[in-house]
Design a protein around this motif. Structure first.
Motif, mmCIF file in Angstrom:
data_model
loop_
_atom_site.group_PDB
_atom_site.id
_atom_site.type_symbol
_atom_site.label_atom_id
_atom_site.label_comp_id
_atom_site.label_asym_id
_atom_site.label_seq_id
_atom_site.Cartn_x
_atom_site.Cartn_y
_atom_site.Cartn_z
ATOM 1 N N HIS A 138 24.503 -18.556 3.694
ATOM 2 C CA HIS A 138 24.858 -18.539 2.268
ATOM 3 C C HIS A 138 26.366 -18.389 2.103
ATOM 4 O O HIS A 138 26.949 -17.411 2.584
ATOM 5 C CB HIS A 138 24.143 -17.373 1.566
ATOM 6 N N LYS A 139 26.986 -19.352 1.438
ATOM 7 C CA LYS A 139 28.425 -19.265 1.185
ATOM 8 C C LYS A 139 28.652 -18.398 -0.049
ATOM 9 O O LYS A 139 28.156 -18.702 -1.138
ATOM 10 C CB LYS A 139 29.025 -20.654 0.966
ATOM 11 N N ASP A 140 29.378 -17.315 0.122
ATOM 12 C CA ASP A 140 29.637 -16.387 -0.977
ATOM 13 C C ASP A 140 30.529 -17.054 -2.018
ATOM 14 O O ASP A 140 31.579 -17.600 -1.690
ATOM 15 C CB ASP A 140 30.306 -15.118 -0.440
ATOM 16 N N GLU A 141 30.093 -16.987 -3.266
ATOM 17 C CA GLU A 141 30.849 -17.674 -4.335
ATOM 18 C C GLU A 141 32.211 -17.036 -4.588
ATOM 19 O O GLU A 141 33.124 -17.687 -5.095
ATOM 20 C CB GLU A 141 30.031 -17.674 -5.631
ATOM 21 N N THR A 165 34.125 -15.391 -2.086
ATOM 22 C CA THR A 165 35.032 -15.473 -0.937
ATOM 23 C C THR A 165 35.124 -16.876 -0.338
ATOM 24 O O THR A 165 36.063 -17.179 0.391
ATOM 25 C CB THR A 165 34.571 -14.517 0.185
ATOM 26 N N GLY A 166 34.111 -17.708 -0.610
ATOM 27 C CA GLY A 166 34.086 -19.046 -0.027
ATOM 28 C C GLY A 166 33.680 -19.056 1.433
ATOM 29 O O GLY A 166 33.764 -20.089 2.100
ATOM 30 N N CYS A 167 33.236 -17.888 1.965
ATOM 31 C CA CYS A 167 32.817 -17.792 3.367
ATOM 32 C C CYS A 167 31.367 -17.314 3.433
ATOM 33 O O CYS A 167 30.889 -16.609 2.545
ATOM 34 C CB CYS A 167 33.702 -16.804 4.126
ATOM 35 N N CYS A 168 30.677 -17.688 4.509
ATOM 36 C CA CYS A 168 29.288 -17.276 4.698
ATOM 37 C C CYS A 168 29.211 -15.830 5.193
ATOM 38 O O CYS A 168 30.201 -15.262 5.654
ATOM 39 C CB CYS A 168 28.604 -18.218 5.686
ATOM 40 N N GLU A 172 34.053 -14.994 8.480
ATOM 41 C CA GLU A 172 32.813 -14.590 7.820
ATOM 42 C C GLU A 172 33.085 -13.540 6.746
ATOM 43 O O GLU A 172 33.980 -12.707 6.891
ATOM 44 C CB GLU A 172 31.835 -14.002 8.843
ATOM 45 N N THR A 173 32.273 -13.578 5.676
ATOM 46 C CA THR A 173 32.358 -12.553 4.641
ATOM 47 C C THR A 173 31.735 -11.261 5.162
ATOM 48 O O THR A 173 30.593 -11.260 5.615
ATOM 49 C CB THR A 173 31.594 -12.999 3.377
#
Length: 269
Positions: A87-90, A92-95, A132-133
């Motif tokens: 899941h790409k965090d909205e 941070t733009g990172c999974c 990664e987030t």
């Protein structure tokens, strides 16, 4: 085991909420403040025991990067949460980093490894760890004598001057002694407030629900649990006992290597 001696997974069987109405969460303490051993919930092992991380065949310890001695908070995780690597965090733009969400508990008591404490969430920092987030929740033990004075991230800045800056510095530099570059952050290293943090936790709880219900492929994550009755991974106490009995017996603990007490000094970028 829980207080009654029944087997549980600290990842899946401890409820996320201590008091849902007040947004008080349970936290599993993995690393007591001032210690160096990198202990964590073993997400890929049956029943997810707390174990020391191993890298290149060696037990992992976090370096003392001056002026920090070991971990500067009680460090742990909120159970029943999962930062989904798909899941790409909205924001941070990172999974996600494939682990339960991390917590830095800032109270005065040095907790014990494996202790489950009730925490009040105050804010969050978005670490970007090797792409990664990796959210870091800032929280305080509700039983801390000063807990009533802390209700949001601004209270930490006011009551513990320098602590948030030290937290950013710690996460930025803790891997440098291993030859890695400084870590990066979303939002230029700014902390987000309590409401933002609670929403992040709730989001990771939804990802965990999908994981435990087998609606998301967790890869190597072990979802065996004893209390999530509608989960296809739910097992009995007898099954859990057989898992524990089959595990290799623990050997005597290794002595802590003397280099763990070394201090690292270097110019900040």
């Amino acid at each position: 085991e829980d207080a009654t001696g029944r087997y549980i997974s600290p990842f899946h069987d401890i409820p996320i909420y201590a008091d849902a109405g007040k947004n008080v969460f349970n936290m599993v303490v993995e690393v007591p403040r001032w210690t160096n051993a990198k202990m964590e919930i073993a997400t890929k092992d049956p029943l997810n025991p707390i174990k020391q991380d191993v890298k290149k065949g060696k037990l992992r310890y976090v370096a003392n990067v001056f002026p920090h001695k070991g971990y500067i908070w009680n460090y742990g995780a909120i159970p029943q949460t999962w930062e989904d690597p798909g899941h790409k965090d909205e924001n941070t733009g990172c999974c996600g980093d494939n682990d339960p969400i991390d917590v830095c508990e800032i109270g005065s008591k040095v907790c014990s490894r494996g202790e489950v404490i009730k925490v009040k969430v105050l804010g969050t920092l978005a670490l970007i760890d090797e792409g990664e987030t990796d959210w870091k929740i800032i929280a305080i033990n509700v039983e801390d004598p000063e807990a009533g004075n802390y209700n949001d991230i601004s209270d930490v800045r006011r009551m513990k001057p320098g602590y948030l800056e030290a937290t950013v510095d710690w996460f930025k530099r803790y891997k440098v002694p291993d030859g890695k570059p400084e870590n990066q952050f979303a939002f230029n290293g700014e902390f987000k407030d309590k409401d933002f943090a609670v929403n992040v936790i709730k989001s990771t709880h939804e990802h965990w629900k999908a994981l435990i219900a087998k609606k998301t492929d967790g890869g190597e994550i072990n979802c065996t649990n004893l209390t999530v009755s509608d989960s296809p991974f739910c097992c009995s106490q007898e099954c859990a006992k057989a898992t524990v009995d089959a595990a290799l017996p623990c050997k005597a603990a290794n002595p802590i290597p003397p280099e763990v007490d070394k201090w690292f000094y270097y110019q900040k970028n």
